[in-house]
Design an enzyme around this catalytic site. Structure first.
Site, PDB file in Angstrom:
ATOM      1  CG  HIS A   1      -1.935  -1.114   1.421  1.00 46.22           C
ATOM      2  ND1 HIS A   1      -2.039  -1.824   2.452  1.00 46.22           N
ATOM      3  CD2 HIS A   1      -2.793  -1.399   0.564  1.00 46.22           C
ATOM      4  CE1 HIS A   1      -3.115  -2.584   2.379  1.00 46.22           C
ATOM      5  NE2 HIS A   1      -3.425  -2.501   1.224  1.00 46.22           N
TER       6      HIS A   1
ATOM      7  CE  LYS B   1     -21.076 -11.429  11.135  1.00 48.52           C
ATOM      8  NZ  LYS B   1     -22.069 -12.602  10.788  1.00 48.52           N
TER       9      LYS B   1
ATOM     10  NE  ARG C   1      -2.996  -7.336  -4.456  1.00 48.15           N
ATOM     11  CZ  ARG C   1      -3.529  -7.647  -3.461  1.00 48.15           C
ATOM     12  NH1 ARG C   1      -3.333  -7.841  -2.325  1.00 48.15           N
ATOM     13  NH2 ARG C   1      -4.922  -7.804  -3.707  1.00 48.15           N
TER      14      ARG C   1
ATOM     15  CB  SER D   1      -4.563  -6.640   4.332  1.00 46.83           C
ATOM     16  OG  SER D   1      -4.164  -5.046   4.189  1.00 46.83           O
TER      17      SER D   1
END
Ligand code: PNS
Length: 158
Positions: free
Chosen positions: A16, A40, A89, A126
């Site tokens: 990032h 969640k 990517r 992430s």
């Protein structure tokens, strides 16, 4: 021109930060915008993600960090943002990003620019950083030190 780098940033990675840095060399201002919708499986709250981003991009000229909710096109219209910048990517990212780029253009005349992710960060996400951390692996190669420290604290490993 003012650009926006929107994302979940749960947490921010070196990939990032590479995209934000390159965007800031292409555009006068860059707004790094954390989407407020939480999932969640989130590790950090949107507010915590903003804090970590602020710590890691603070001092870069023209770069600011914010939280946003609602439609990206509405935020960009209200804040005079001209263009969305996203890192790509691999082909799967194009599959994911293309409809959003097309609909943002259609709904709000909002243009999108893709930057090819630097090769060294291409496998980093992430999601995988969270998984590696939850399973006890070392994420320090993939995230800034302040983020690695926060992950360790959150997972009770440090
Ligand atoms: O980390 P991500 O998954 O790339 O982030 C996605 C994000 C937050 C950039 C995207 O979900 C988004 O733009 N959300 C805002 C809501 C919106 O405008 N949805 C319609 C897109 S056509």
């Amino acid at each position: 021109m003012r650009a926006i780098c929107p994302g979940s940033f749960d947490p921010v990675t070196h990939g990032h930060l590479d995209v934000v840095g390159r965007a800031s060399r292409l555009f006068d201002e860059v707004v790094v915008a954390v989407g407020a919708n939480t999932s969640k499986t989130a590790l950090f709250t949107p507010e915590e993600r903003v804090e970590m981003l602020t710590e890691t991009v603070a001092g870069r000229p023209g770069v600011t960090v914010t939280l946003f909710s609602g439609l990206l096109v509405d935020y960009c219209r209200d804040h005079d943002v001209d263009v969305v910048v996203k890192g790509v990517r691999r082909a799967a990212d194009v599959d994911h990003e293309l409809p959003m780029a097309q609909l943002n253009e259609r709904m709000g005349g909002l243009e999108t620019v893709w930057l090819p992710t630097a090769a060294q960060w291409a496998p980093v996400s992430s999601t995988l950083v969270r998984e590696i951390a939850r399973l006890g692996g070392d994420v320090t190669p993939f995230v800034p030190d302040v983020v690695a420290t926060r992950i360790a604290a959150r997972l009770g490993a440090g």
